[in-house]
Design an enzyme around this catalytic site. Structure first.
Site, PDB file in Angstrom:
ATOM      1  CD1 TRP A 168     -17.538 -10.933  -9.310  1.00 34.02           C
ATOM      2  CD2 TRP A 168     -17.849 -10.428  -7.095  1.00 34.02           C
ATOM      3  NE1 TRP A 168     -17.497 -11.999  -8.598  1.00 34.02           N
ATOM      4  CE2 TRP A 168     -17.845 -11.853  -7.272  1.00 34.02           C
ATOM      5  CE3 TRP A 168     -18.098  -9.953  -5.807  1.00 34.02           C
ATOM      6  CZ2 TRP A 168     -17.522 -12.849  -6.206  1.00 34.02           C
ATOM      7  CZ3 TRP A 168     -18.211 -10.857  -4.725  1.00 34.02           C
ATOM      8  CH2 TRP A 168     -17.919 -12.432  -4.922  1.00 34.02           C
ATOM      9  CB  ALA A 227     -23.206  -7.003  -2.706  1.00 35.79           C
ATOM     10  CG  ASP A 233     -34.277  -9.099 -11.487  1.00 36.34           C
ATOM     11  OD1 ASP A 233     -35.115  -9.674 -10.965  1.00 36.34           O
ATOM     12  OD2 ASP A 233     -32.939  -9.088 -11.408  1.00 36.34           O
ATOM     13  N   GLY A 261     -26.789 -11.558  -9.735  1.00 40.94           N
ATOM     14  CA  GLY A 261     -26.938 -12.478 -10.813  1.00 40.94           C
ATOM     15  C   GLY A 261     -26.099 -11.763 -11.993  1.00 40.94           C
ATOM     16  CG  LEU A 262     -27.565  -8.885 -14.456  1.00 39.17           C
ATOM     17  CD1 LEU A 262     -28.097  -7.603 -14.709  1.00 39.17           C
ATOM     18  CD2 LEU A 262     -27.199  -9.623 -15.744  1.00 39.17           C
ATOM     19  CE  LYS A 268     -24.912  -4.915 -11.731  1.00 44.29           C
ATOM     20  NZ  LYS A 268     -25.260  -5.025 -12.945  1.00 44.29           N
TER      21      LYS A 268
END
Length: 653
Positions: A71, A65, A192, A68-69, A88
């Site tokens: 891959w 997936a 968030d 915003g921060l 990540k």
């Protein structure tokens, strides 16, 4: 992902925020290039390819997936039994703020270990294929399953995404909140939260993205947020514990009903007239309102406080949905001190305000208060003596002052209680208990409108508690607002069958609305283990027979009332008085022409009397003579004998 790329609508310059990588004239936009406005390079392509080895041990399998921060990649850990892990990285390695966030994430996550938060295994670096610069990657536990966003996106019968059942969504939130509270206890803010960041894996949910986490007192790091979920003050004053809880409440709303949460209702909720779910579950609506209040000081102060109220709301929602009670012990209120409105001699009259005030639950004492120990030992002290003891305490803590007000109410010194409460309201931070006692004072003064205002405030602050709803129910009953009284009594009784005052109240209101069958059904639902079981049975008998228009009575009503009376163990005088009520009702029905009488079946009788005027008069005569024998007062005895003679059937002897 078969085709890992960032949707064009989500491509923005990391420096100036302008749209980049957008297509024109039917041609797709570029995934790499330079911002036309400020010249900052951008790249939205994955930096890792399948088969690539990161950190010497993590073999990339593909993209899972993007966000915003960064891959998110699936990889195999060659050094630990080929277990699956998640890597990540950064969405755009030219984004300085994103790089800082990744470094911060690595530092904070080393401290985090909670069963509902994804585990962090490692932090590695790998060269960017474009220029060879080192890019950081976080190595996380792989959690299989679906995100709450994916669960919310399942199509319904009409093909459109279907909201989650409210009880299911609350259950998810109740698993997430302790994890959020754990982070807060470490001095961290999640910042968030949204349905995208929670995965249901078998019987557990987990927070899977901690990219926006930073320390509570960190005013320098970039704050990441998502419009429609974040609290409005985050932009100006930064995130906080209350803004974290705000995002959970917003997520609950998004999961459970349809509304334009990112635009028209970006910082507010639709009202119950627009959303039937909110009209059906008022406590849920009030919980969402408190958690998303525009003023942070009015929201829940901690994850545990929100858990306590959300748990109460869940019990209520489940009880409404399936009819099964879900009682629970309150941490804020005592149980009812006395059941009120259960006196069968006056039933179905509404209980007097003084009886209600004496029976209502009382707020629990804060164990952290310096005077908590003393107040616990003073529970059995005579109220008049307690006033002097409390007044002599040198340190007038909040709990002492509240206990003073409560004791004055018990002594009917209502003006003194008001003075104490007003002083507390002026000198101490806002406290729901002040509103609670204001409500009791107003009720004791027979000012139900003022009482309703105070109790409604407490209900909005504590939507998971039963006590405010019960207080509102009896207040609405005194105001003659039967629909509202019915709603509140019903909520309390459905949820907790130990709240017997609610059962009697609900039966009274239903009876006043002409729903005798409904009133009897409620009284029959009082469990036989309750101390009020017998009064409930007696009230059911009176609901079937007292003050009935003979034309409304039925043969079944009379037989049920008689059978119920015969099944109860009562002292002689009480049994005889009730028998007289039943026999009088039966006689009135017979004299009215036996409306609705059964035309078939076996012959029925009531308390051993056939349903004829002669037999019923004989039964009444015997009952009056029994009462006369039991009467101690001569004049009363004579009056009862006269009644027996007056109703005695005509005979030759």
């Amino acid at each position: 992902m078969a085709n890992p790329e960032v949707a064009e609508r989500r491509r923005f310059c990391s420096q100036c925020g302008s749209p980049v990588g957008r297509g024109t004239d039917g041609q797709p936009g570029r995934t790499e290039g330079v911002c036309e406005r400020c010249g900052t390079p951008f790249s939205f392509t994955p930096k890792l390819s399948p088969g690539e080895l990161v950190g010497g041990q993590y073999e990339v399998l593909g993209c899972l997936a993007y966000g915003g921060l960064g891959w998110i990649y699936l990889a195999r850990d060659r050094n630990v039994n080929d277990r699956w892990v998640v890597l990540k990285g950064l969405l755009d390695s030219g984004d300085t703020a994103a790089m800082e966030a990744a470094v911060s994430e690595r530092r904070f996550l080393a401290e985090v270990e909670h069963p509902n938060i994804v585990k962090i295994y490692n932090f590695v670096q790998h060269p960017d294929p474009r220029d060879g610069t080192m890019v950081g990657y976080i190595v996380m536990e792989y959690v299989g399953g679906q995100t709450l966003k994916e669960l919310r996106s399942r199509p319904g019968p009409d093909g459109r995404p279907q909201p989650l059942p409210v009880a299911q969504a609350i259950a998810y939130a109740l698993e997430v909140l302790p994890a959020m509270g754990y982070l807060h206890g470490l001095g961290l803010l999640y910042c968030d939260f949204k349905p995208d960041n929670v995965i249901q894996s078998e019987e557990q949910v987990k927070l899977i993205d901690l990219g926006a986490v930073h320390r509570i007192n960190d005013w320098e790091s970039a704050t990441y947020k998502t419009d429609g979920y974040c609290a409005p003050e985050v932009v100006t004053t930064g995130p906080s514990v209350t803004s974290d809880l705000y995002t959970i409440a917003r997520s609950l709303a998004v999961l459970t009903f349809d509304f334009d949460y990112s635009k028209a209702y970006k910082t507010q909720l639709p009202n119950p007239t627009q959303v039937p779910l909110l009209a059906r579950h008022d406590s849920y609506y009030r919980l969402l309102l408190r958690a998303t209040d525009p003023q942070p000081a009015k929201r829940f102060r901690s994850a545990q406080e929100m858990v306590d109220q959300l748990t109460g709301v869940l019990r209520e929602v489940l009880a409404v949905e399936d009819g099964q009670p879900r009682p629970g012990v309150s941490t804020l209120f005592s149980p009812e001190r006395h059941a009120f409105g259960t006196d069968t001699d006056t039933w179905p009259a509404a209980p007097a305000p003084a009886e209600v005030v004496a029976g209502m639950a009382v707020p629990q004492v804060d164990p952290a208060d310096p005077a908590a120990g003393f107040l616990a030992t003073a529970a059995s002290t005579d109220p008049a003596d307690l006033i002097g003891m409390l007044s002599a305490i040198p340190t007038r803590t909040v709990e002492v002052r509240l206990r003073l007000a409560r004791t004055r109410i018990e002594l009917n010194d209502l003006q003194g209680a008001i003075n104490d409460l007003n002083e507390l309201a002026r000198t101490e931070p806002p406290d729901w208990r002040v509103h609670w006692y204001w409500g009791l004072v107003a009720l004791a003064r027979n000012q139900p409108r003022h009482a309703r205002t105070s109790f409604d405030t407490v209900y909005s602050l504590l939507p998971g508690e039963a006590a405010p709803k019960l207080a509102l129910a009896v207040t609405e009953e005194h105001l003659g607002n039967r629909p509202a009284a019915t709603r509140y009594y019903d909520l309390v009784w459905r949820t907790d069958r130990s709240a017997v005052s609610a059962a009697f109240g609900l039966a009274r209101v239903r009876l006043s609305q002409g729903d005798r069958a409904g009133a009897v059904a409620v009284l029959e639902s009082v469990p036989d283990s309750s101390s009020q079981y017998l009064p409930a049975q007696l009230a059911a008998i009176r609901a079937l027979t007292r003050d009935r228009d003979p034309a409304e009575l039925t043969e079944d009503d009379l037989v049920k009332a008689a059978d119920r009376l015969e099944s109860l163990t009562l002292e002689a005088e009480r049994r005889t008085r009730l028998a007289i009520e039943v026999l009088n009702a039966a006689r009135a029905w017979v004299l009215a022409g036996r409306p609705g009488a059964s035309r078939s079946g076996p012959r029925k009788d009531v308390l051993g009397c056939a349903l004829t005027d002669r037999d019923l008069c004989g039964g009444l005569e015997r009952a009056y003579r029994t009462l006369a024998r039991l009467a101690e007062d001569p004049d009363r005895r004579t009056a009862l004998v006269d009644r027996a003679n007056a109703v005695r059937p005509l005979t030759w002897v």
